[in-house]
Design a protein around this motif. Sequence first.
Motif, PDB file in Angstrom:
ATOM      1  N   GLN A 121     -93.580 -14.258 -61.152  1.00  0.00           N
ATOM      2  CA  GLN A 121     -92.454 -14.687 -61.977  1.00  0.00           C
ATOM      3  C   GLN A 121     -92.876 -14.885 -63.434  1.00  0.00           C
ATOM      4  N   THR A 122     -94.051 -15.473 -63.633  1.00  0.00           N
ATOM      5  CA  THR A 122     -94.549 -15.704 -64.992  1.00  0.00           C
ATOM      6  C   THR A 122     -94.766 -14.386 -65.721  1.00  0.00           C
ATOM      7  N   LEU A 123     -95.369 -13.415 -65.047  1.00  0.00           N
ATOM      8  CA  LEU A 123     -95.604 -12.118 -65.684  1.00  0.00           C
ATOM      9  C   LEU A 123     -94.282 -11.391 -65.956  1.00  0.00           C
ATOM     10  N   PHE A 124     -93.336 -11.505 -65.029  1.00  0.00           N
ATOM     11  CA  PHE A 124     -92.021 -10.895 -65.236  1.00  0.00           C
ATOM     12  C   PHE A 124     -91.349 -11.465 -66.480  1.00  0.00           C
ATOM     13  N   GLU A 125     -91.408 -12.763 -66.625  1.00  0.00           N
ATOM     14  CA  GLU A 125     -90.787 -13.400 -67.781  1.00  0.00           C
ATOM     15  C   GLU A 125     -91.493 -13.035 -69.087  1.00  0.00           C
ATOM     16  N   ALA A 126     -92.760 -12.619 -68.984  1.00  0.00           N
ATOM     17  CA  ALA A 126     -93.503 -12.192 -70.167  1.00  0.00           C
ATOM     18  C   ALA A 126     -93.268 -10.716 -70.480  1.00  0.00           C
ATOM     19  N   GLY A 127     -92.395 -10.064 -69.693  1.00  0.00           N
ATOM     20  CA  GLY A 127     -92.076  -8.659 -69.932  1.00  0.00           C
ATOM     21  C   GLY A 127     -93.001  -7.693 -69.249  1.00  0.00           C
ATOM     22  N   ALA A 128     -93.648  -8.131 -68.159  1.00  0.00           N
ATOM     23  CA  ALA A 128     -94.649  -7.302 -67.488  1.00  0.00           C
ATOM     24  C   ALA A 128     -94.080  -6.580 -66.278  1.00  0.00           C
ATOM     25  N   ASN A 129     -94.630  -5.394 -66.034  1.00  0.00           N
ATOM     26  CA  ASN A 129     -94.369  -4.626 -64.818  1.00  0.00           C
ATOM     27  C   ASN A 129     -95.693  -4.485 -64.081  1.00  0.00           C
ATOM     28  N   ILE A 130     -95.796  -5.090 -62.889  1.00  0.00           N
ATOM     29  CA  ILE A 130     -97.029  -5.040 -62.109  1.00  0.00           C
ATOM     30  C   ILE A 130     -97.169  -3.649 -61.491  1.00  0.00           C
ATOM     31  N   THR A 131     -98.303  -3.006 -61.741  1.00  0.00           N
ATOM     32  CA  THR A 131     -98.536  -1.648 -61.233  1.00  0.00           C
ATOM     33  C   THR A 131     -99.501  -1.614 -60.048  1.00  0.00           C
ATOM     34  N   GLU A 132    -100.308  -2.656 -59.903  1.00  0.00           N
ATOM     35  CA  GLU A 132    -101.239  -2.718 -58.773  1.00  0.00           C
ATOM     36  C   GLU A 132    -101.633  -4.167 -58.560  1.00  0.00           C
ATOM     37  N   ALA A 133    -101.723  -4.588 -57.294  1.00  0.00           N
ATOM     38  CA  ALA A 133    -102.118  -5.964 -57.001  1.00  0.00           C
ATOM     39  C   ALA A 133    -102.902  -5.996 -55.698  1.00  0.00           C
TER      40      ALA A 133
ATOM     41  N   ILE B 141     -97.075  -4.441 -70.179  1.00  0.00           N
ATOM     42  CA  ILE B 141     -96.017  -5.143 -70.904  1.00  0.00           C
ATOM     43  C   ILE B 141     -95.011  -4.082 -71.356  1.00  0.00           C
ATOM     44  N   VAL B 142     -93.824  -4.109 -70.762  1.00  0.00           N
ATOM     45  CA  VAL B 142     -92.871  -3.010 -70.979  1.00  0.00           C
ATOM     46  C   VAL B 142     -91.591  -3.445 -71.674  1.00  0.00           C
ATOM     47  N   THR B 143     -91.354  -4.754 -71.751  1.00  0.00           N
ATOM     48  CA  THR B 143     -90.144  -5.229 -72.431  1.00  0.00           C
ATOM     49  C   THR B 143     -90.510  -6.364 -73.371  1.00  0.00           C
ATOM     50  N   GLY B 144     -89.695  -6.571 -74.384  1.00  0.00           N
ATOM     51  CA  GLY B 144     -89.935  -7.673 -75.311  1.00  0.00           C
ATOM     52  C   GLY B 144     -91.082  -7.385 -76.261  1.00  0.00           C
ATOM     53  N   THR B 145     -91.541  -8.413 -76.927  1.00  0.00           N
ATOM     54  CA  THR B 145     -92.588  -8.275 -77.938  1.00  0.00           C
ATOM     55  C   THR B 145     -93.750  -9.221 -77.650  1.00  0.00           C
ATOM     56  N   THR B 146     -94.083  -9.383 -76.387  1.00  0.00           N
ATOM     57  CA  THR B 146     -95.160 -10.284 -76.003  1.00  0.00           C
ATOM     58  C   THR B 146     -96.494  -9.784 -76.554  1.00  0.00           C
ATOM     59  N   SER B 147     -97.142 -10.598 -77.376  1.00  0.00           N
ATOM     60  CA  SER B 147     -98.452 -10.242 -77.907  1.00  0.00           C
ATOM     61  C   SER B 147     -99.534 -10.663 -76.928  1.00  0.00           C
ATOM     62  N   GLU B 148    -100.744 -10.215 -77.174  1.00  0.00           N
ATOM     63  CA  GLU B 148    -101.843 -10.611 -76.297  1.00  0.00           C
ATOM     64  C   GLU B 148    -102.069 -12.121 -76.371  1.00  0.00           C
ATOM     65  N   ALA B 149    -101.922 -12.686 -77.560  1.00  0.00           N
ATOM     66  CA  ALA B 149    -102.072 -14.140 -77.703  1.00  0.00           C
ATOM     67  C   ALA B 149    -101.011 -14.879 -76.889  1.00  0.00           C
ATOM     68  N   ASP B 150     -99.753 -14.374 -76.927  1.00  0.00           N
ATOM     69  CA  ASP B 150     -98.681 -14.986 -76.130  1.00  0.00           C
ATOM     70  C   ASP B 150     -98.995 -14.882 -74.642  1.00  0.00           C
ATOM     71  N   LEU B 151     -99.503 -13.715 -74.249  1.00  0.00           N
ATOM     72  CA  LEU B 151     -99.811 -13.487 -72.843  1.00  0.00           C
ATOM     73  C   LEU B 151    -100.907 -14.435 -72.371  1.00  0.00           C
ATOM     74  N   ARG B 152    -101.944 -14.593 -73.184  1.00  0.00           N
ATOM     75  CA  ARG B 152    -103.029 -15.499 -72.809  1.00  0.00           C
ATOM     76  C   ARG B 152    -102.527 -16.944 -72.723  1.00  0.00           C
ATOM     77  N   ALA B 153    -101.577 -17.291 -73.558  1.00  0.00           N
ATOM     78  CA  ALA B 153    -101.032 -18.648 -73.532  1.00  0.00           C
ATOM     79  C   ALA B 153    -100.306 -18.923 -72.221  1.00  0.00           C
ATOM     80  N   VAL B 154     -99.508 -17.959 -71.740  1.00  0.00           N
ATOM     81  CA  VAL B 154     -98.781 -18.204 -70.492  1.00  0.00           C
ATOM     82  C   VAL B 154     -99.737 -18.174 -69.299  1.00  0.00           C
ATOM     83  N   VAL B 155    -100.768 -17.337 -69.365  1.00  0.00           N
ATOM     84  CA  VAL B 155    -101.750 -17.330 -68.277  1.00  0.00           C
ATOM     85  C   VAL B 155    -102.553 -18.621 -68.281  1.00  0.00           C
ATOM     86  N   ASP B 156    -102.860 -19.139 -69.456  1.00  0.00           N
ATOM     87  CA  ASP B 156    -103.547 -20.438 -69.546  1.00  0.00           C
ATOM     88  C   ASP B 156    -102.739 -21.538 -68.857  1.00  0.00           C
ATOM     89  N   THR B 157    -101.433 -21.500 -69.040  1.00  0.00           N
ATOM     90  CA  THR B 157    -100.568 -22.494 -68.406  1.00  0.00           C
ATOM     91  C   THR B 157    -100.643 -22.383 -66.889  1.00  0.00           C
TER      92      THR B 157
END
Length: 292
Positions: A29-41, A60-76
């Motif tokens: 859910q967190t990755l989806f909200e960050a605009g991600a499409n999971i290709t392998e898990a 990252i396929v939608t929105g304008t999520t930067s790498e810094a933004d992505l690391r912030a949500v993963v940190d959470t």
Amino acid sequence: MTTLSPTAKGYILTLSCPNRPGIVAALSQTLFEAGANITEAQQYDDTSSGSFFMRIMFDIVTGTTSEADLRAVVDTMAAKFTMDYRLNSQSYKPKVMILVSKFDHCLVDLLYRWRIGELPIEPVGIIANHPQDTYKDIDFYGIPFHHLPITKDTKPQQEARIIELVDSSGADLVVLARYMQILSNDLAASLSGRCINIHHSFLPGFKGARPYHQAYDRGVKLIGATAHYVTRDLDEGPIIEQDVERISHADSPDDLIRKGRDIERRVLARAVRYHVEMRTIMNGNKTIVFVS
């Protein structure tokens, strides 16, 4: 089917944490909200230790999520689930320092696989305890070569220079490509988790010197090689990859050495690739290896 944007950027995330319900759902859910499409898990529950391990590839396929933004949500997420994690772009090529002694077959194989694009690394240096003339038939493609001779008396100074070169080059990974010197506890500790060794034996059997001669004397029917992470304990680090080959009573020690060279180079190459593709996660004295 999701159509990727021309500007889509791919990432790899690996993680480990105490196992509990809801990890995969929350992370997805967190990755989806960050605009991600999971290709392998891939995931693994280690019931003996109560730990959870996962490797995820996503774009990252939608929105304008930067790498810094992505690391912030993963940190959470990491804080919520007490995760240890690594996050890298799929295009990232780790800087690699290669250590070698007289036998050069593993070095040559790594350089070949790197040159043809099979191994996604950036070699930043070659350290050898033999002079460059020893490798006069090898094309180093401009990779800096460092001759660091070693004796019993100069070992501390030589190892200090190795650490200097590793640090100054920004090397992410150190590969012992048949580097036939025993690392001191201090050097092994400083490289913990970022140093891979190839041992010309199917560990834990026939450790130490002349393993093929040990195998010959025991009349074994299989020989092998082991790639493992370096630790303070000699040849006892977490194993990444192994392979074997059948031999017979007619094979001499020289035959075993010849056949062993082929095993060593392919086992080391696979182990390095698994590491740089973030397919390995440490699990105490073992490793989790997610092979596709």
